[in-house]
Design an enzyme around this catalytic site. Structure first.
Site, PDB file in Angstrom:
ATOM      1  N   PHE A 137      87.284  65.028 -30.297  1.00 51.44           N
ATOM      2  CA  PHE A 137      88.787  65.258 -30.121  1.00 51.44           C
ATOM      3  C   PHE A 137      88.969  66.195 -28.712  1.00 51.44           C
ATOM      4  O   PHE A 137      87.888  67.070 -28.989  1.00 51.44           O
ATOM      5  CB  PHE A 137      88.800  66.782 -31.596  1.00 51.44           C
ATOM      6  N   ASP A 222      83.108  69.698 -23.576  1.00 49.83           N
ATOM      7  CA  ASP A 222      83.874  70.676 -23.925  1.00 49.83           C
ATOM      8  C   ASP A 222      83.388  71.304 -25.130  1.00 49.83           C
ATOM      9  O   ASP A 222      83.212  70.410 -25.932  1.00 49.83           O
ATOM     10  CB  ASP A 222      84.775  69.078 -24.747  1.00 49.83           C
ATOM     11  N   LYS A 251      90.427  77.834 -27.174  1.00 51.50           N
ATOM     12  CA  LYS A 251      90.086  78.931 -29.168  1.00 51.50           C
ATOM     13  C   LYS A 251      89.676  80.058 -28.919  1.00 51.50           C
ATOM     14  O   LYS A 251      90.521  80.759 -28.990  1.00 51.50           O
ATOM     15  CB  LYS A 251      89.302  77.690 -29.602  1.00 51.50           C
TER      16      LYS A 251
HETATM   17  C1  LIG Z   1      90.540  71.562 -30.524  1.00 52.48           C
HETATM   18  C2  LIG Z   1      90.260  71.354 -29.454  1.00 52.48           C
HETATM   19  C3  LIG Z   1      90.919  70.852 -28.292  1.00 52.48           C
HETATM   20  C4  LIG Z   1      92.226  71.088 -28.175  1.00 52.48           C
HETATM   21  O1  LIG Z   1      92.646  72.594 -28.243  1.00 52.48           O
HETATM   22  P1  LIG Z   1      94.503  72.735 -27.974  1.00 52.48           P
HETATM   23  O2  LIG Z   1      94.659  74.448 -27.615  1.00 52.48           O
HETATM   24  O3  LIG Z   1      94.524  72.604 -29.601  1.00 52.48           O
HETATM   25  O4  LIG Z   1      95.166  72.161 -26.944  1.00 52.48           O
HETATM   26  C5  LIG Z   1      89.456  70.335 -27.395  1.00 52.48           C
HETATM   27  N1  LIG Z   1      89.118  70.147 -27.344  1.00 52.48           N
HETATM   28  C6  LIG Z   1      88.366  70.305 -28.540  1.00 52.48           C
HETATM   29  C7  LIG Z   1      86.859  70.588 -29.194  1.00 52.48           C
HETATM   30  C8  LIG Z   1      88.753  71.276 -29.269  1.00 52.48           C
HETATM   31  O5  LIG Z   1      88.380  71.969 -30.667  1.00 52.48           O
END
Ligand SMILES: *Cc1c(COP(=O)(O)O)cnc(C)c1O
Length: 396
Positions: A137, A222, A251
């Site tokens: 994600f 990521d 986050k």
């Molecule tokens: C939550 C998340 C995102 C997206 O972050 P947002 O602040 O919701 O746009 C991208 N990559 C990972 C691994 C995430 O957990």
């Protein structure tokens, strides 16, 4: 006003992108939150791995208040002290090595924006192909969505930016087979968060590094969910000892203040040039001051060690129940599999018992509590856990 009437007003005024809210929260203190009916919860989700210091931590409140009173916003025509200091701090934590070109940071306001910056950066290699993992994600904007595998998220918005190959997560051979001399980057979460805390086999990230090196592709980690101390080290990829070219964070970085960052190391640091990318709010001094307060508190309160010890204790406690078939994760990023598809019931019975958890799939529960979660809160949850499962198993 009751949670019920707030729910009605919510339904009447907010786009229905998230489904109905579970309740309306009005106040937080440390790792506890209260809803509009006065019910108290231990927050074991932490705003989805965001509220690293819980609610109302004096270091965070103090830093934000002081920065807001000093300098609240400037444009990116100007530098600010918090922005520069945070960039330097992130580069130091990620291990940017001046002898191999150091690194550079681009600040954004969210995870998906950090990913957009990373995606645009990969295009500046002159290549367009990106390899990503199934179950990964990376966000909801069009670029980040193109890199996210879940069909239900993608399909309503196609066509998305193309030339993306999805490979099974954790399968080093499949990754090696997908990467070519035309691949710009391999993008992976070092632990998949939204998938329900999926940990790859040992050696996977090192194999990904080797594959990237063989083809001149960038390795992009990521760390938006797994980073900033959540797993008991600053960045989860550091456990495997690999050196990425790009790291995205967001986050928990500013403890609840919106922020995102794309960190590039070595030659990748100079791919984005003047005019290639921009943002109005990114690098905002208040957000950067908040992040510096979070990082400083993780250091001064010894939270990496705390997270490591407490996380192991929670995983051991959760695994003791036979209705839990597997527990995964590192530090306070914890996922578990239930023996049956009852995660929605478990979420509901946990809330009744006063604990906020998350159900990323029908059979998986995820915990991502504040890094300051107390031993007492963890013990209370483990003591309540068998009863939460009993109640969930009684539901039909
Ligand atoms: C939550 C998340 C995102 C997206 O972050 P947002 O602040 O919701 O746009 C991208 N990559 C990972 C691994 C995430 O957990």
């Amino acid at each position: 006003m009751s949670t019920e009437s707030w729910g009605e007003r919510y339904a009447g005024s907010l786009m229905n992108t998230f489904g109905p809210p579970r309740t309306t929260l009005v106040r937080g203190e440390g790792t506890h939150v209260w809803d509009a009916d006065g019910k108290e919860y231990v927050d074991l989700l932490g705003g989805i791995a965001v509220t690293a210091l819980g609610h109302g931590h004096p270091a965070l409140v103090g830093a934000v208040t002081e920065q807001m009173q000093t300098l609240g916003h400037v444009s990116n025509f100007f530098a600010t002290e918090p922005q520069v200091t945070l960039a330097e701090k992130l580069l130091a934590l990620v291990g940017a090595d001046p002898s191999t070109g150091g690194g550079k940071v681009f600040f954004a306001n969210s995870g998906t924006e950090a990913v957009e910056a990373g995606f645009k950066l990969t295009r500046r290699t002159g290549r367009t192909h990106v390899v990503v993992a199934e179950g990964g994600f990376h966000g909801r904007t069009m670029g980040a969505l193109a890199l996210t595998s879940k069909a239900a998220y993608r399909e309503p918005f196609e066509p998305l930016p193309g030339h993306v190959t999805f490979v099974p997560y954790g399968d080093a051979d499949a990754l090696a087979a997908a990467v070519t001399d035309e691949t710009a980057a391999v993008l992976l979460e070092p632990i998949q968060g939204e998938a329900g805390v999926v940990v790859p086999p040992e050696g996977y990230l090192a194999a990904a590094r080797a594959t990237c090196d063989a083809h001149g592709a960038l390795l992009w980690m990521d760390e938006i969910q797994s980073g900033t101390g959540r797993t008991g080290i600053w960045f989860e990829h550091q456990r495997a000892g690999v050196r990425p070219d790009v790291v995205t964070v967001a986050k928990g970085l500013a403890g609840g203040f919106p922020i995102g960052a794309c960190i590039a190391l070595g030659d990748a640091a100079d791919l984005l040039q003047p005019g290639n990318h921009g943002t109005t709010f990114g690098g905002n001094p208040v957000a950067c001051a908040a992040a510096l307060a979070v990082i400083g508190t993780i250091e001064s309160e010894g939270l990496l060690e705390h997270v490591t010890v407490l996380g192991q204790k929670i995983r051991d406690g959760l695994a003791a129940d036979p209705r839990v078939t597997e527990v995964r994760g590192e530090g306070l990023l914890i996922g578990l599999d239930l023996a049956e598809e009852r995660s929605a019931h478990v979420l509901a019975t946990a809330m009744e018992a006063g604990f906020i958890v998350n159900n990323p799939t029908p059979s998986r529960i995820r915990l991502a509590p504040p890094l300051v979660l107390t031993e007492a809160d963890a013990e209370a949850f483990l003591a309540a856990w068998p009863g939460i499962l009993d109640a969930a198993w009684e539901r039909t």
